[in-house]
Scaffold this motif. Structure first.
Motif, PDB file in Angstrom:
ATOM      1  N   PHE A   1     -28.624   8.016   7.280  1.00  0.00           N
ATOM      2  CA  PHE A   1     -27.483   7.742   8.035  1.00  0.00           C
ATOM      3  C   PHE A   1     -26.744   6.938   7.008  1.00  0.00           C
ATOM      4  O   PHE A   1     -25.455   6.819   6.642  1.00  0.00           O
ATOM      5  N   THR A   2     -27.504   5.894   6.228  1.00  0.00           N
ATOM      6  CA  THR A   2     -26.538   4.881   5.343  1.00  0.00           C
ATOM      7  C   THR A   2     -25.963   5.573   4.116  1.00  0.00           C
ATOM      8  O   THR A   2     -25.068   4.811   3.594  1.00  0.00           O
ATOM      9  N   ALA A   3     -26.364   6.571   3.845  1.00  0.00           N
ATOM     10  CA  ALA A   3     -25.887   7.324   2.514  1.00  0.00           C
ATOM     11  C   ALA A   3     -24.819   8.267   2.784  1.00  0.00           C
ATOM     12  O   ALA A   3     -24.315   8.738   2.044  1.00  0.00           O
ATOM     13  N   ILE A   4     -25.072   8.625   4.009  1.00  0.00           N
ATOM     14  CA  ILE A   4     -24.093   9.977   4.343  1.00  0.00           C
ATOM     15  C   ILE A   4     -23.037   9.432   5.287  1.00  0.00           C
ATOM     16  O   ILE A   4     -21.691   9.748   4.837  1.00  0.00           O
ATOM     17  N   TYR A   5     -22.997   8.570   6.149  1.00  0.00           N
ATOM     18  CA  TYR A   5     -22.252   8.164   7.208  1.00  0.00           C
ATOM     19  C   TYR A   5     -20.917   7.482   6.506  1.00  0.00           C
ATOM     20  O   TYR A   5     -19.739   7.753   6.698  1.00  0.00           O
ATOM     21  N   PRO A   6     -21.238   6.803   5.509  1.00  0.00           N
ATOM     22  CA  PRO A   6     -19.791   6.002   4.653  1.00  0.00           C
ATOM     23  C   PRO A   6     -18.785   7.038   4.373  1.00  0.00           C
ATOM     24  O   PRO A   6     -17.887   6.781   4.239  1.00  0.00           O
ATOM     25  N   TYR A   7     -19.539   8.167   3.761  1.00  0.00           N
ATOM     26  CA  TYR A   7     -18.514   9.035   3.151  1.00  0.00           C
ATOM     27  C   TYR A   7     -17.831   9.977   4.059  1.00  0.00           C
ATOM     28  O   TYR A   7     -16.477  10.250   3.866  1.00  0.00           O
ATOM     29  N   ILE A   8     -18.265  10.168   5.405  1.00  0.00           N
ATOM     30  CA  ILE A   8     -17.441  10.611   6.340  1.00  0.00           C
ATOM     31  C   ILE A   8     -16.396   9.822   6.865  1.00  0.00           C
ATOM     32  O   ILE A   8     -15.243  10.349   6.778  1.00  0.00           O
ATOM     33  N   VAL A   9     -16.413   8.456   6.966  1.00  0.00           N
ATOM     34  CA  VAL A   9     -15.592   7.312   7.136  1.00  0.00           C
ATOM     35  C   VAL A   9     -14.446   7.470   6.157  1.00  0.00           C
ATOM     36  O   VAL A   9     -13.459   7.213   6.227  1.00  0.00           O
ATOM     37  N   LEU A  10     -14.997   7.309   4.912  1.00  0.00           N
ATOM     38  CA  LEU A  10     -13.989   7.068   3.665  1.00  0.00           C
ATOM     39  C   LEU A  10     -13.049   8.063   3.580  1.00  0.00           C
ATOM     40  O   LEU A  10     -12.080   7.934   3.529  1.00  0.00           O
ATOM     41  N   ILE A  11     -13.666   9.296   3.889  1.00  0.00           N
ATOM     42  CA  ILE A  11     -12.621  10.758   3.722  1.00  0.00           C
ATOM     43  C   ILE A  11     -11.867  10.677   4.925  1.00  0.00           C
ATOM     44  O   ILE A  11     -10.468  10.621   4.706  1.00  0.00           O
ATOM     45  N   VAL A  12     -12.204  10.214   6.049  1.00  0.00           N
ATOM     46  CA  VAL A  12     -11.097  10.081   7.347  1.00  0.00           C
ATOM     47  C   VAL A  12     -10.090   9.061   7.006  1.00  0.00           C
ATOM     48  O   VAL A  12      -8.918   9.148   7.207  1.00  0.00           O
ATOM     49  N   LEU A  13     -10.505   7.885   6.514  1.00  0.00           N
ATOM     50  CA  LEU A  13      -9.522   6.883   6.340  1.00  0.00           C
ATOM     51  C   LEU A  13      -8.797   6.966   5.239  1.00  0.00           C
ATOM     52  O   LEU A  13      -7.609   6.776   5.014  1.00  0.00           O
ATOM     53  N   LEU A  14      -9.206   7.716   4.100  1.00  0.00           N
ATOM     54  CA  LEU A  14      -8.144   8.172   2.968  1.00  0.00           C
ATOM     55  C   LEU A  14      -7.383   9.157   3.329  1.00  0.00           C
ATOM     56  O   LEU A  14      -6.119   8.803   3.110  1.00  0.00           O
ATOM     57  N   ILE A  15      -7.591  10.059   4.228  1.00  0.00           N
ATOM     58  CA  ILE A  15      -6.702  10.996   4.731  1.00  0.00           C
ATOM     59  C   ILE A  15      -5.828  10.296   5.512  1.00  0.00           C
ATOM     60  O   ILE A  15      -4.546  10.390   5.460  1.00  0.00           O
ATOM     61  N   THR A  16      -5.984   9.568   6.614  1.00  0.00           N
ATOM     62  CA  THR A  16      -5.370   8.560   7.391  1.00  0.00           C
ATOM     63  C   THR A  16      -4.219   7.864   6.709  1.00  0.00           C
ATOM     64  O   THR A  16      -2.998   7.853   6.795  1.00  0.00           O
ATOM     65  N   GLY A  17      -4.849   7.010   5.589  1.00  0.00           N
ATOM     66  CA  GLY A  17      -4.041   6.336   4.833  1.00  0.00           C
ATOM     67  C   GLY A  17      -3.182   7.000   3.990  1.00  0.00           C
ATOM     68  O   GLY A  17      -1.852   6.445   3.846  1.00  0.00           O
ATOM     69  N   ALA A  18      -3.477   8.071   3.493  1.00  0.00           N
ATOM     70  CA  ALA A  18      -2.671   8.675   2.275  1.00  0.00           C
ATOM     71  C   ALA A  18      -1.317   9.275   2.949  1.00  0.00           C
ATOM     72  O   ALA A  18      -0.411   9.761   2.520  1.00  0.00           O
ATOM     73  N   THR A  19      -1.448   9.412   4.348  1.00  0.00           N
ATOM     74  CA  THR A  19      -0.426  10.243   5.111  1.00  0.00           C
ATOM     75  C   THR A  19       0.615   9.175   5.675  1.00  0.00           C
ATOM     76  O   THR A  19       1.622   9.473   6.176  1.00  0.00           O
ATOM     77  N   LYS A  20       0.323   7.968   5.460  1.00  0.00           N
ATOM     78  CA  LYS A  20       1.442   6.671   5.772  1.00  0.00           C
ATOM     79  C   LYS A  20       2.287   6.526   4.800  1.00  0.00           C
ATOM     80  O   LYS A  20       2.076   6.460   3.633  1.00  0.00           O
ATOM     81  N   GLU A  21       3.501   5.867   5.074  1.00  0.00           N
ATOM     82  CA  GLU A  21       4.557   5.360   4.158  1.00  0.00           C
ATOM     83  C   GLU A  21       4.015   4.414   3.279  1.00  0.00           C
ATOM     84  O   GLU A  21       3.404   3.528   3.782  1.00  0.00           O
ATOM     85  N   GLY A  22       4.326   4.352   2.034  1.00  0.00           N
ATOM     86  CA  GLY A  22       3.957   3.309   0.930  1.00  0.00           C
ATOM     87  C   GLY A  22       2.414   3.752   0.391  1.00  0.00           C
ATOM     88  O   GLY A  22       2.039   2.798  -0.615  1.00  0.00           O
ATOM     89  N   ALA A  23       1.715   4.524   0.864  1.00  0.00           N
ATOM     90  CA  ALA A  23       0.510   4.696   0.550  1.00  0.00           C
ATOM     91  C   ALA A  23       0.300   5.283  -0.926  1.00  0.00           C
ATOM     92  O   ALA A  23      -0.486   4.783  -1.698  1.00  0.00           O
TER      93      ALA A  23
END
Length: 608
Positions: free
Chosen positions: A241-263
């Motif tokens: 869990f500690t080695a895999i879960y963070p990458y799932i969230v990181l990718i979700v946050l990166l995709i979410t952040g990259a689609t916003k204005e000013g990213a």
């Protein structure tokens, strides 16, 4: 008994296919070129070490990833990178990683696996340096106590995220501030007044622990305790869990952040090169600091984790994988953070450098503020984000705590590991309550500076010098070649024998010459606090001369002169070597054969 040859080939890939996890250590004939294709179960039981082993190679790899990829990758690397040249910083960082980080990481992994000991008993190779192991153990003890307090902050924010309105997005009358004043964000005020209840100055004391953070701190320690309650058998499962879960969230946050204005502006700010900074010594010093902090080299957990491996495990492959993943994660975290900060700057009309805080403030102020401004379900993103930070913290804290436990269990094998685990976790919790006081962040800054940075530079420098120059580069290369079944290339020899010890020594001198007053939020810490920091550093380092003195004078042979006793303490003890009797016999034969081929004198000296 049927056998097959093992080829000690030059360079390249893997070790032996039969890695022998869960105690299935391969049995060997007592000739240098043979290992059995099949083993007799009775022989395996007789030869099996008492030491616990990982359930699978994957659990070991994931645990190493979880250890190296921690909270610091998310808040420390992005800030260090953009303040030290942005994209230009990647050049010194990658050079330091290639010539210092990877070599030390591989060295520590191989040392632990070769002798199946933790960071103290591994110094049977150079007994006079045993104090280095004790010093790194105390440093790990100090670091894990404050590191778990940072995890407590993530727990606080995680539960706060379940409210209808994120509490750091609205003005609280209890803050006694002008809510119309936009000079300071609500997120920053919330962090300082509600979460930390911070004291602007600790000259008059640090206050008493706050009950909210104390409960979060207790929760964090319980998570660590139950993760290691059965040693690597339980921590290995947690690593999934500690080695895999963070990458799932990181990718979700990166995709979410990259689609916003000013990213895009934020990400460009992160990697925009400032080429003039490459020639600054401070930038290279920061690169070394980040490399040590990120990979956890010098503290002992790397040696400890590898000590639970079967002797023939391909640790070379794992060292390459972990170092690459760690660097990739730092870059991924940097893009994720600055894509969101770019959007925050766009929404508030501020400059990116004005919204990007340093240290923990980057995630608990800047990033929390940015998430709070999401149009859709900010509570969901907040809970995912802070749970990710908590999981990153567990992976690293588990490794540091297990390093302390392993040292105690190695020294006192009759003690039950469960009792040692309970005692050490309880002691760390009680001592760490100082970090959940209103003045706790200033204390954390002090301890991190003296036990997490300064001390580790010295101990890591002594570690590499002792192994390469005292035990001998040719000796350690011979040991690793025997264990891995492959030749050690010139790159590793150059790094271990020259570049790493010399460069670390120069960095150490630079850090001493340029040492500045320790500050928190721009305010220098009191003189008494600085004095306490030097006492803490001295406590870690004093182990080195004390145990050197003990090692020299514990020899009761009155016929030996002082010089002869010193030479004896510089020679590997009879405990150094593979723990398995059959592997040890094979190793000694290999060393003798290697000696006869080289005709350069003995490359193996060991006390009888």
């Amino acid at each position: 008994m049927e056998s097959k040859n093992v080829v000690f080939s030059g360079g390249g890939g893997g070790g032996l296919d039969n890695e022998g996890f869960v105690g299935e250590e391969p049995s060997c004939e007592k000739t240098i070129n043979s290992t059995p294709a099949e083993t007799n179960p009775t022989d395996e039981e007789e030869d099996a070490p008492d030491r616990q082993t990982w359930s699978s190679p994957l659990e070991f790899l994931l645990s190493c990833i979880a250890m190296s990829v921690g909270i610091g990758n998310f808040y420390r690397f992005p800030y260090v990178a953009y303040t030290n040249g942005g994209g230009a910083f990647l050049i010194p960082y990658l050079i330091v990683l290639f010539f210092i980080g990877k070599p030390i990481y591989f060295l520590e992994l191989a040392l632990g696996q070769f002798c199946s000991f933790g960071q103290v008993k591994v110094w049977e190779a150079v007994p006079i340096m045993r104090g280095v192991g004790y010093g790194s153990t105390l440093a790990s003890f100090c670091v894990v106590s404050y590191y778990v307090s940072v995890m407590a902050l993530t727990v606080f924010y995680f539960f706060a995220s379940f409210q209808k309105n994120l509490p750091w997005t609205v003005c609280d009358p209890e803050w006694n501030v002008d809510c119309a004043d936009n000079s300071t964000s609500y997120a920053e005020i919330y962090f300082e007044k509600t979460v930390l209840q911070i004291l602007p100055d600790i000259s008059s004391g640090i206050g008493t622990p706050t009950w909210e953070l104390t409960l979060c701190y207790l929760f964090s320690w319980l998570a660590v305790f139950f993760s290691i309650i059965k040693g690597v058998a339980s921590s290995g499962k947690v690593a999934y869990f500690t080695a895999i879960y963070p990458y799932i969230v990181l990718i979700v946050l990166l995709i979410t952040g990259a689609t916003k204005e000013g990213a895009s502006d934020g990400m460009w700010y992160f990697i925009k090169p400032q080429w003039d900074k490459i020639l600054e010594a401070k930038v290279w010093y920061s690169a070394v600091s980040q490399c040590f902090f990120s990979l956890s080299t010098g503290f002992g957990p790397i040696i400890m984790y590898a000590s639970y491996n079967p002797f023939r495990h391909n640790v070379y492959r794992d060292a390459m994988i972990v170092s690459l993943i760690d660097t990739g994660t730092s870059l991924l975290a940097g893009f994720t953070v600055f894509s969101i900060l770019g959007n925050l700057a766009h929404e508030t009309g501020a400059k990116i450098e004005n919204v990007a805080k340093s240290g923990p403030g980057l995630v608990f102020v800047s990033y929390a503020d940015a998430i709070g401004k999401f149009d859709q379900v900010p509570q969901l993103f907040s809970t995912l984000f802070f749970l990710m930070l908590f999981s990153l913290g567990v992976g690293s804290a588990v490794s540091w705590q297990m390093a302390v436990i392993t040292v105690i269990c190695d020294q006192f094998p009759k003690l039950k590991k469960l009792h040692v685990t309970m005692a050490t976790c309880g002691a760390c919790f009680l001592l760490g309550l100082i970090y959940v006081t209103p003045g706790g962040q200033q204390v954390l800054t002090l301890v991190d500076n003296f036990s997490g940075n300064f001390v580790i530079y010295i101990l890591a420098t002594l570690e590499v010098m002792a192994i390469s120059w005292v035990y001998g580069l040719s000796n350690i290369v011979t040991d690793f070649e025997f264990m891995l079944g492959q030749k050690i290339g010139i790159y590793w020899k150059f790094c271990w024998g020259f570049f790493v010890p010399v460069f670390l020594f120069l960095i150490l001198i630079y850090s001493l010459v340029t040492m500045e007053t320790v500050e928190y939020n721009g305010v220098p810490l009191p003189g008494r606090a600085i004095a306490a920091g030097w006492v803490l550093a001295s406590c870690c380092l004093i182990f080195v001369p004390i145990f050197a003195f003990i090692e020299i004078f514990k020899n009761s042979n009155e016929k030996l002169t002082l010089l002869e006793k010193v030479k004896s303490s510089l020679t590997a003890s009879s405990l150094w070597g593979p723990k398995s009797p059959k592997e040890r016999a094979l190793w000694e034969n290999y060393v003798i054969e290697n000696k006869s081929k080289s005709k350069k004198g003995s490359c193996f000296k060991r006390k009888k």
